[in-house]
Design a protein around this motif. Structure first.
Motif, mmCIF file in Angstrom:
data_model
loop_
_atom_site.group_PDB
_atom_site.id
_atom_site.type_symbol
_atom_site.label_atom_id
_atom_site.label_comp_id
_atom_site.label_asym_id
_atom_site.label_seq_id
_atom_site.Cartn_x
_atom_site.Cartn_y
_atom_site.Cartn_z
ATOM 1 N N UNK A 53 46.549 39.693 39.051
ATOM 2 C CA UNK A 53 45.430 40.106 39.894
ATOM 3 C C UNK A 53 45.923 40.313 41.321
ATOM 4 N N UNK A 54 45.358 41.312 41.993
ATOM 5 C CA UNK A 54 45.734 41.513 43.390
ATOM 6 C C UNK A 54 45.072 40.430 44.253
ATOM 7 N N UNK A 55 45.454 40.356 45.502
ATOM 8 C CA UNK A 55 45.006 39.281 46.387
ATOM 9 C C UNK A 55 43.486 39.280 46.571
ATOM 10 N N UNK A 56 42.865 40.441 46.647
ATOM 11 C CA UNK A 56 41.408 40.498 46.833
ATOM 12 C C UNK A 56 40.672 39.924 45.623
ATOM 13 N N UNK A 57 41.114 40.309 44.436
ATOM 14 C CA UNK A 57 40.483 39.782 43.219
ATOM 15 C C UNK A 57 40.724 38.276 43.101
ATOM 16 N N UNK A 58 41.921 37.855 43.427
ATOM 17 C CA UNK A 58 42.253 36.445 43.336
ATOM 18 C C UNK A 58 41.392 35.622 44.299
ATOM 19 N N UNK A 59 41.179 36.134 45.507
ATOM 20 C CA UNK A 59 40.329 35.433 46.481
ATOM 21 C C UNK A 59 38.917 35.261 45.919
ATOM 22 N N UNK A 60 38.376 36.316 45.349
ATOM 23 C CA UNK A 60 37.022 36.229 44.781
ATOM 24 C C UNK A 60 36.970 35.224 43.641
ATOM 25 N N UNK A 61 37.967 35.247 42.769
ATOM 26 C CA UNK A 61 37.988 34.312 41.637
ATOM 27 C C UNK A 61 38.057 32.871 42.118
ATOM 28 N N UNK A 62 38.905 32.618 43.099
ATOM 29 C CA UNK A 62 39.061 31.247 43.600
ATOM 30 C C UNK A 62 37.768 30.767 44.248
ATOM 31 N N UNK A 63 37.156 31.613 45.071
ATOM 32 C CA UNK A 63 35.908 31.213 45.723
ATOM 33 C C UNK A 63 34.811 30.936 44.699
ATOM 34 N N UNK A 64 34.661 31.813 43.711
ATOM 35 C CA UNK A 64 33.638 31.587 42.696
ATOM 36 C C UNK A 64 33.924 30.316 41.910
ATOM 37 N N UNK A 65 35.189 30.086 41.566
ATOM 38 C CA UNK A 65 35.549 28.878 40.807
ATOM 39 C C UNK A 65 35.306 27.606 41.598
ATOM 40 N N UNK A 66 35.629 27.621 42.893
ATOM 41 C CA UNK A 66 35.542 26.400 43.689
ATOM 42 C C UNK A 66 34.150 26.102 44.223
ATOM 43 N N UNK A 67 33.460 27.130 44.718
ATOM 44 C CA UNK A 67 32.160 26.857 45.334
ATOM 45 C C UNK A 67 31.002 27.623 44.691
ATOM 46 N N UNK A 68 31.326 28.531 43.778
ATOM 47 C CA UNK A 68 30.260 29.246 43.088
ATOM 48 C C UNK A 68 29.645 30.384 43.867
ATOM 49 N N UNK A 69 30.232 30.732 44.997
ATOM 50 C CA UNK A 69 29.716 31.816 45.840
ATOM 51 C C UNK A 69 30.849 32.780 46.172
ATOM 52 N N UNK A 70 30.507 34.050 46.410
ATOM 53 C CA UNK A 70 31.568 34.989 46.790
ATOM 54 C C UNK A 70 32.033 34.743 48.223
#
Length: 96
Positions: A53-70
């Motif tokens: 995954x590119x950095x933008x997609x990875x950032x979104x995935x991490x944020x959703x996984x950790x806090x549930x928000x984009x």
């Protein structure tokens, strides 16, 4: 409670051992020892890893996984800049 010699044979009393790492064909994608176990299973089924995954997609995935928000656009941009320098540091800054 008394722990007997027989009890000490139970797996939970045995010292930890690292299992041998399985051989893999595509060693170039292995970053950690855990990757070898995943890749070995995939190769056994004639499957491959998904593209990175590119950095933008990875950032979104991490944020959703950790806090549930984009993440906000600013948070994504900050992560992308940091990711370009060192991906491990960028991920660690979000996780820890």
């Amino acid at each position: 409670m008394i722990v007997t010699d027989d009890d000490r044979k139970h797996w939970s009393y045995l010292p930890l051992k690292s299992p041998p790492l399985p051989p893999v064909k595509n060693r170039s994608v292995v970053r950690t020892p855990v990757d070898r176990f995943i890749l070995a299973r995939l190769e056994a089924r004639k499957l491959a890893l998904s593209p990175q995954a590119d950095a933008r997609k990875l950032a979104r995935r991490i944020y959703f996984d950790l806090i549930g928000l984009p993440p906000t656009p600013e948070q994504v941009d900050s992560f992308v800049r940091e990711f370009a320098g060192n991906w491990q540091t960028a991920v660690a800054s979000l996780v820890g």
